[in-house]
Each structure stands twice: as structure tokens, then as C-alpha cells.
Design an enzyme around this catalytic site. Structure first.
Site, short mmCIF file in Angstrom:
data_model
loop_
_atom_site.label_atom_id
_atom_site.label_comp_id
_atom_site.label_asym_id
_atom_site.label_seq_id
_atom_site.Cartn_x
_atom_site.Cartn_y
_atom_site.Cartn_z
N CYS A 102 114.31 3.44 68.71
CA CYS A 102 114.06 2.49 67.61
C CYS A 102 112.55 2.36 67.38
CB CYS A 102 114.66 1.14 67.93
SG CYS A 102 114.30 -0.10 66.65
N GLY A 228 123.09 8.96 60.12
CA GLY A 228 122.78 7.54 60.03
C GLY A 228 122.74 7.06 58.60
#
Length: 331
Positions: A102, A228
Site C-alpha cells: 500500500c 484491481g
């Protein structure tokens, strides 16, 4: 057959990437219906888990219809990570995934997510501690490196495999890039070419259609692809890629009826899981994606993101079905 530990995923699995505020149970249900092979929860803060924070604990919810599913955690403190692994195991997912990718500042500034790419020994130590602690297969999702000068992913892949992870997913950007520029899969391909690497390697980044999926599968030799952002508002991407792999044909995009059905199902599931108020609010980010490309859709989009009455929301979706009947509606 690609396997993560004993989990069979087919010949070339397509995975749904864990995405904060996106890959929750309502959205995962739609992706599963559209032929996604394996999915992950939103990433979960280990500090939130061990403190029994409602938002973190809720993300542990998984359902039989979506299996196999992995629960993803993030953190930087070894003791917290290990304690969180125990909590995850109690939720009985198929695997535990560690987020080392992340790029968001509020995560990286604490040394978690992609922040740990600045301290590879700590990254390896945290991973080993979790592998040693849990009976679940442990996997990792990460990036190429912190920046262009620290792309140590080839070394990282070997070291993580050596401490026992069962698969590695790699986003083809550095943390510095965030989501800008083009994903570079060349190092992902180099890892697949490394004879020391025996675990499945999944590539992630910029797969937006079946043609690109096939190009990257053939060029880089990955064991599967993780998708994603391209799945947001478009869960059908999984079935489109699989159909192309099997037949060489490009499927037409979803019809208007399919798009309305998906938005309505997503809204209904969101309300059922989160309650009416939160379910309606958190669904608002998805409408633009479901109805992208429809002419003169602004009026309906504004109504969908401003309305709080459940009946009115479903009626609006049905009205769109009637108004746009016959209009080409492919994503």
C-alpha cells in the site's frame, strides 16, 4: 494447475486485488459470479484487529460462496502482526496475505504497507514470524521497491520464499510512483525466470482488458494475474478475460440490464451487510463506474448519490433500465 499450498486455482487464475473501501463482501460477490478465481478482503489494520475496532473486525467477514478467499493484514509491529495472525486464523479464510505494497502516506509513514520496502530485513523478519505462528498458508503482496533506486524485488522474492510464503503478488510500480505511469512487469518476469523460485508469482498493474491480459501472460510467464482498479464497476472483466483465453473471441461488454442488475445487487448486498445508512453511503462511489459511457447520465448519477431512501434508489435504477433500453451500453 496453479496451487497455493493445497488451494487449487485452475490453470491460469485471475485474482481480485484487495482494495480499501472496494473489495468488501458485496463487491466480492459480484466478482465471484463473474468467474474470479480468488479474492482478498480489504486490507485490515493489525492494530485495529487487536484492539477489537469495529471497522477492522467487520472486514473479517467472509462467506462460503466466495471461497477461496484470503484475509489481508497490514502493520509494522511484530507483536501486533503475530497477534493479528491468530485472530485471522479464527476467521477461517483459505490463506493470510500480508500487505507490503500500500503506497498511501498514512500507512507508509508508520513503516507499514510499502513503507517496509525501506527496511527489507524487517520485512523478512515480520513475514517469518507470521509464517511460524499460523497454520494458514501465508502470501505477500508488494511492489518493485520504494523508488527506482531500490527495486530489490528479485532479492525480496527469494528471501520471502525462503521463510515460507506460498505465493507472491507483485504490483509493477514502486511506492514513489503510486499509481502513476505505466506498470513495469519486466522484474516480475525476471522472478519467474529465476530457477530458485518455485512458488506462484502473480502480476498486478494495468491489466484492463483481455488482450493485455494475454500479452502479459505470454510475455512475462506469470502464474496468474491480479486485477484491481479495472474491476471497479466492471466485475465482468474476469469472465471476458477467461472467455478470450478459451476461445480467442472478445465478448461484448455487459448489457444495460446486466449493469443495472449488478448495481442493484451491489446496493442490496451493501445494505444487508452494512445497514441502510452506511450501505447507501458507501455504494455511492460505485455508480459512476457502473454507468460510465451512458449518454446524459448525469441526472441519474446525481440522484443516486444524493438519495437516502432505499425504495427511491431501486426505483431510479429501474427507471434507468427503461430510459436507456436499446442504447448501446457496453463498458
Amino acid at each position: 494447475m496453479v496451487k497455493i499450498a493445497d488451494i487449487e486455482l485452475g490453470e491460469f487464475p485471475l485474482l481480485l486485488a484487495p482494495m480499501e473501501d472496494v473489495s468488501d463482501p458485496p463487491f466480492r460477490a459480484l466478482c465471484k459470479e463473474a468467474a474470479c478465481d480468488m479474492m482478498y478482503t480489504e486490507f485490515i489494520s493489525v492494530e485495529g484487529l487487536i484492539r477489537d475496532a469495529d471497522k477492522s473486525v467487520a472486514k473479517l467477514d467472509i462467506f462460503d460462496y466466495e471461497r477461496p478467499v484470503g484475509i489481508q493484514i497490514f502493520g509494522a509491529n511484530l507483536d501486533s502482526m503475530v497477534m493479528a495472525a491468530d485472530i485471522v486464523e479464527e476467521a477461517k479464510p483459505e490463506l493470510l496475505d500480508i500487505n507490503f505494497g500500500c503506497p498511501v502516506k498514512k500507512v507508509t509513514c508508520k513503516g507499514a504497507g510499502a513503507g517496509i520496502l525501506q527496511d527489507i530485513p524487517k520485512m523478512v523478519a515480520l513475514t517469518k514470524a507470521i509464517v511460524d505462528r499460523t497454520n494458514l498458508p501465508v502470501t505477500v503482496k508488494t511492489r518493485l521497491g520504494w523508488d527506482n533506486k531500490t527495486q530489490y524485488i528479485e532479492e525480496v522474492a527469494e528471501r520471502l520464499q525462503d521463510v515460507g510464503i506460498k505465493a507472491l503478488s507483485i504490483h509493477g510500480r514502486t511506492r514513489q510512483q503510486m499509481y502513476k505511469g505505466e506498470a513495469d512487469w519486466s522484474l516480475i518476469g525476471a522472478i519467474k525466470d529465476n530457477p530458485r523460485i518455485t512458488i506462484p508469482i502473480f502480476g498486478n498493474g494495468d491489466i484492463t482488458d483481455p488482450l493485455k491480459a494475454e500479452e502479459y501472460r505470454n510475455r512475462y510467464g506469470v502464474d496468474g494475474i491480479m486485477i484491481g482498479r479495472a474491476a471497479i464497476g466492471n466485475p465482468w472483466i474476469f469472465r471476458e478475460i477467461k472467455h478470450y483465453f478459451e476461445t480467442g473471441e472478445i465478448l461484448p461488454g455487459p448489457t444495460l440490464d446486466e449493469r443495472v442488475d449488478a448495481a442493484a445487487s451491489h446496493l442490496r448486498r451493501s445494505i444487508d451487510w452494512k445497514g441502510a445508512k452506511l450501505g447507501i453511503l458507501e455504494m455511492r462511489r460505485h455508480y459512476t463506474n457502473y454507468f460510465r459511457g451512458l449518454p446524459n447520465v448525469k441526472h441519474y448519477r446525481q440522484k443516486l448519490v444524493q438519495e437516502y431512501d432505499t425504495d427511491v434508489l431501486f426505483a431510479t435504477l429501474e427507471e434507468m433500465r427503461d430510459v436507456y433500453a436499446g442504447v448501446p451500453a457496453h463498458v
